[in-house]
Write an enzyme that holds these catalytic residues in place. Structure first.
Site, PDB file in Angstrom:
ATOM      1  N   LYS A 123       8.546 -43.191  -5.498  1.00  6.60           N
ATOM      2  CA  LYS A 123       9.104 -42.700  -4.290  1.00  6.60           C
ATOM      3  C   LYS A 123      10.631 -42.803  -4.126  1.00  6.60           C
ATOM      4  O   LYS A 123      11.169 -41.987  -3.098  1.00  6.60           O
ATOM      5  CB  LYS A 123       8.563 -43.528  -3.082  1.00  6.60           C
ATOM      6  CG  LYS A 123       6.949 -43.581  -2.924  1.00  6.60           C
ATOM      7  CD  LYS A 123       6.640 -41.942  -2.646  1.00  6.60           C
ATOM      8  CE  LYS A 123       5.180 -41.946  -2.849  1.00  6.60           C
ATOM      9  NZ  LYS A 123       4.991 -40.816  -3.589  1.00  6.60           N
TER      10      LYS A 123
ATOM     11  N   HIS B 159       1.335 -32.442 -13.502  1.00  7.77           N
ATOM     12  CA  HIS B 159       0.420 -33.337 -13.471  1.00  7.77           C
ATOM     13  C   HIS B 159      -0.501 -33.397 -12.566  1.00  7.77           C
ATOM     14  O   HIS B 159      -0.184 -33.075 -11.401  1.00  7.77           O
ATOM     15  CB  HIS B 159       0.827 -34.696 -13.816  1.00  7.77           C
ATOM     16  CG  HIS B 159       1.496 -35.121 -15.205  1.00  7.77           C
ATOM     17  ND1 HIS B 159       1.914 -36.317 -15.437  1.00  7.77           N
ATOM     18  CD2 HIS B 159       1.999 -34.346 -16.145  1.00  7.77           C
ATOM     19  CE1 HIS B 159       2.332 -36.483 -16.688  1.00  7.77           C
ATOM     20  NE2 HIS B 159       2.566 -35.084 -17.223  1.00  7.77           N
TER      21      HIS B 159
ATOM     22  N   TYR C 120      -1.444 -46.142 -15.483  1.00  6.84           N
ATOM     23  CA  TYR C 120      -1.156 -47.432 -14.808  1.00  6.84           C
ATOM     24  C   TYR C 120      -2.024 -48.516 -15.213  1.00  6.84           C
ATOM     25  O   TYR C 120      -3.233 -48.349 -14.928  1.00  6.84           O
ATOM     26  CB  TYR C 120      -0.998 -47.392 -13.208  1.00  6.84           C
ATOM     27  CG  TYR C 120      -0.074 -46.437 -12.664  1.00  6.84           C
ATOM     28  CD1 TYR C 120       1.137 -46.993 -12.129  1.00  6.84           C
ATOM     29  CD2 TYR C 120      -0.090 -45.212 -12.739  1.00  6.84           C
ATOM     30  CE1 TYR C 120       2.277 -46.173 -11.436  1.00  6.84           C
ATOM     31  CE2 TYR C 120       0.978 -44.147 -12.074  1.00  6.84           C
ATOM     32  CZ  TYR C 120       2.359 -44.818 -11.663  1.00  6.84           C
ATOM     33  OH  TYR C 120       2.923 -44.048 -11.069  1.00  6.84           O
TER      34      TYR C 120
ATOM     35  N   TYR D  11       0.455 -40.507  -3.291  1.00  4.44           N
ATOM     36  CA  TYR D  11       1.233 -40.242  -4.612  1.00  4.44           C
ATOM     37  C   TYR D  11       1.940 -38.903  -4.667  1.00  4.44           C
ATOM     38  O   TYR D  11       3.192 -38.518  -5.064  1.00  4.44           O
ATOM     39  CB  TYR D  11       0.416 -40.358  -5.599  1.00  4.44           C
ATOM     40  CG  TYR D  11       0.705 -40.658  -7.005  1.00  4.44           C
ATOM     41  CD1 TYR D  11       1.258 -42.087  -7.519  1.00  4.44           C
ATOM     42  CD2 TYR D  11       1.164 -39.429  -7.930  1.00  4.44           C
ATOM     43  CE1 TYR D  11       1.760 -42.164  -8.743  1.00  4.44           C
ATOM     44  CE2 TYR D  11       1.628 -39.831  -8.883  1.00  4.44           C
ATOM     45  CZ  TYR D  11       1.994 -41.141  -9.571  1.00  4.44           C
ATOM     46  OH  TYR D  11       2.609 -41.383 -10.746  1.00  4.44           O
TER      47      TYR D  11
ATOM     48  N   PRO E   5       9.585 -49.064  -8.307  1.00  3.09           N
ATOM     49  CA  PRO E   5       9.291 -47.745  -8.871  1.00  3.09           C
ATOM     50  C   PRO E   5       7.794 -47.467  -8.950  1.00  3.09           C
ATOM     51  O   PRO E   5       7.254 -46.536  -9.380  1.00  3.09           O
ATOM     52  CB  PRO E   5      10.196 -47.865 -10.344  1.00  3.09           C
ATOM     53  CG  PRO E   5      10.112 -49.386 -10.533  1.00  3.09           C
ATOM     54  CD  PRO E   5      10.365 -49.989  -9.192  1.00  3.09           C
TER      55      PRO E   5
END
Length: 394
Positions: free
Chosen positions: A299, A72, A205, A387, A295
Site C-alpha cells: 500500500k 496480475h 505469500y 488488495y 509492505p
C-alpha cells in the site's frame, strides 16, 4: 525564486503532484536532497493498484508502464504446504500491476524536465541542502535551501511536504497539534533482487513455521524475493546459498525456483505509522512524510498516489475558483483511506508472519484465518477488494 507551489521531495508523491499541477496550469518547483541518479535507482515498492495505474494513465505518464508492466489477476497464499489462489480479477473486475517505484520516478522526472515550468524556474532542483520551511501559517510561506553552494529562498503560495519519513516537513507541525500513531513490528524482511525467472506468474505469500516468505518480480527475468528476519539482521550471515536454501524451504518450491545471481540485498524494517493532521496552515504532508505501512499489503506508493490526487485537485480548485473547501478537507479525506490501508496491511502482516513468543493457540488461529480466507468467497472478496485498491473519494 517564486512559484505557486513549492514541493519538497522528488519521490512519486512530489513528482506526481508537480506533474498534475502543471497539467492544470499551476507552477511548481521540486526540491530534492539526493541526486537524480540516486532517486531513479533506489528500489522501493513495485505493485500498483488499478487506481494508481489509472491515475498515471490519465496524467499521460504511463506509456512505458503499459508496455513493460506485468498485470496480475490473482495472488497465491501458501500455508501448511499447500497453495491457494485468490482470483483478484474474478472477484473485483480489477488487476494489479508490477512496475517498480523507481520506474515510476523515471517516467515522472522525464515528463517534468521535458515540460519545464510556466514561470521559467527549473522544474526540479537536485542535490539541495539545508532545506527549511518558514511562515507556513501565513499567506506567503517560504522554503530556504542551498543549491550549488548558494543560499536561496523560494516564495510560494503552498508547500507540498513530500520528503519522506526522514524529511523536515513533518517536524514543522507543532508538537501540541500533531498526533502520532506508531507500531514497530518485531521482525523485518530480508529482500533480494536476482537475475532469475520468477518462480510464478503471480505473487506467492507463504506462511511457514520458520517465518514468512514472499516471491514477486520486477520483470520476466528479475525476481524480487523476501524472507522474514530479525530487525537487526546481519547480512554478512546470509550468503547466497543460505538465502536460496531458506527460500526453497519456506516457499515449498523445487526446481521451479531458479537460483540466479543475487545483485542486491537489504533489510526492510516493518512499521505502521500515521500522523494527524496532514496539514498545518499552507503546508500539506503527503506520502511517507505522513504515513508508513508494512509492505505486506503493498500500500505504500499507492497511498501516496491517493494523497496526491486529493491535494492536486484541491489546489486546482483554489487557483481556478479561489475555493479552498477541498483543501480544508484534505487531511480528513486522506486519513480515511490511510487507516483502511493500515488495517489491511496490519491484518496481512499479522496473518502471515511468525511472532516470537506466540504459543500454539495463536499459531492455530493464524492457520484457521488463512484457511477461512482461502475457502470463503466472502473472505476472499474482502482481501481482493483491499488488495486491488478501494474506490477513491476524490
Amino acid at each position: 525564486m517564486r512559484t505557486q507551489v513549492g514541493i519538497i521531495g522528488a519521490g512519486p508523491a512530489g513528482l506526481l503532484l508537480s506533474h498534475l499541477l502543471h497539467l492544470a496550469g499551476i507552477d511548481s518547483v521540486v526540491l530534492e536532497a539526493r541526486s537524480r541518479a540516486y532517486v531513479e535507482e533506489r528500489v522501493r515498492a513495485g505493485l500498483l493498484e488499478q487506481g494508481s495505474v489509472d491515475t498515471l494513465t490519465e496524467a499521460g505518464v504511463a506509456e512505458r508502464l503499459h508496455r513493460q508492466g506485468l498485470a496480475h489477476h490473482g495472488i497465491e497464499l501458501r500455508f501448511d504446504g499447500a497453495g491457494h489462489r485468490i482470483p483478484l480479477t474474478d472477484l473485483t473486475g480489477k488487476v494489479v500491476t508490477i512496475y517498480g517505484q523507481q520506474e515510476v520516478v523515471k517516467d515522472l522526472i522525464a515528463a517534468r524536465l521535458a515540460a519545464g515550468t510556466r514561470w521559467g524556474n527549473p522544474p526540479i532542483l537536485f542535490e539541495v541542502a539545508d532545506v527549511a520551511v518558514h511562515d507556513v501559517t501565513s499567506d506567503s510561506p517560504r522554503i530556504s535551501f542551498t543549491h550549488e553552494g548558494q543560499a536561496q529562498l523560494l516564495d510560494c503560495v503552498f508547500i507540498g511536504g513530500c520528503d519522506g519519513f526522514h524529511g523536515i516537513c513533518r517536524g514543522a507541525i507543532p508538537e501540541d497539534i500533531i498526533r502520532v500513531y506508531d507500531r514497530i513490528y518485531p521482525f523485518a524482511w530480508l529482500g533480494i533482487l536476482a537475475h532469475s525467472k520468477p518462480v510464478s506468474e503471480e505473487l506467492i505469500y507463504a506462511r511457514h513455521q520458520d517465518g514468512f516468505a514472499l516471491a514477486t518480480m520486477r520483470s520476466e527475468t528479475i525476481s524480487r524475493l523476501y524472507l522474514q528476519c530479525a530487525p537487526d539482521e546481519d547480512l554478512a550471515l546470509w550468503p547466497d546459498d543460505r538465502i536460496w536454501a531458506e527460500l526453497h524451504k519456506r516457499l515449498g518450491c523445487g526446481e521451479e525456483l531458479q537460483e540466479g545471481k543475487i545483485f542486491q540485498k537489504g533489510v526492510t524494517a516493518m512499521r505502521s505509522y500515521v500522523v494527524e493532521p496532514m496539514r498545518h496552515g499552507r503546508l500539506f504532508l503527503a506520502g511517507d512524510a505522513a504515513h508508513i505501512v508494512p509492505p505486506t499489503g503493498a500500500k505504500g506508493m499507492n497511498l501516496a498516489i491517493a494523497d496526491i490526487r486529493v491535494l492536486a485537485r484541491g489546489l486546482e480548485r483554489f487557483f481556478a475558483k479561489n475555493d479552498a473547501a477541498l483543501l480544508e478537507q484534505y487531511s480528513e479525506i486522506c486519513l480515511r483511506r490511510i487507516w483502511k490501508g493500515q488495517r489491511f496491511s496490519w491484518w496481512m502482516t499479522s496473518m502471515l508472519h511468525r511472532f516470537d513468543g506466540a504459543d500454539l493457540f495463536e499459531h492455530r488461529v493464524q492457520v484457521a484465518e488463512l484457511d477461512y480466507v482461502s475457502t470463503s468467497r466472502a473472505a476472499m472478496t474482502t482481501l481482493a477488494e483491499n488488495y486491488v485498491g478501494l474506490p477513491y473519494e476524490v
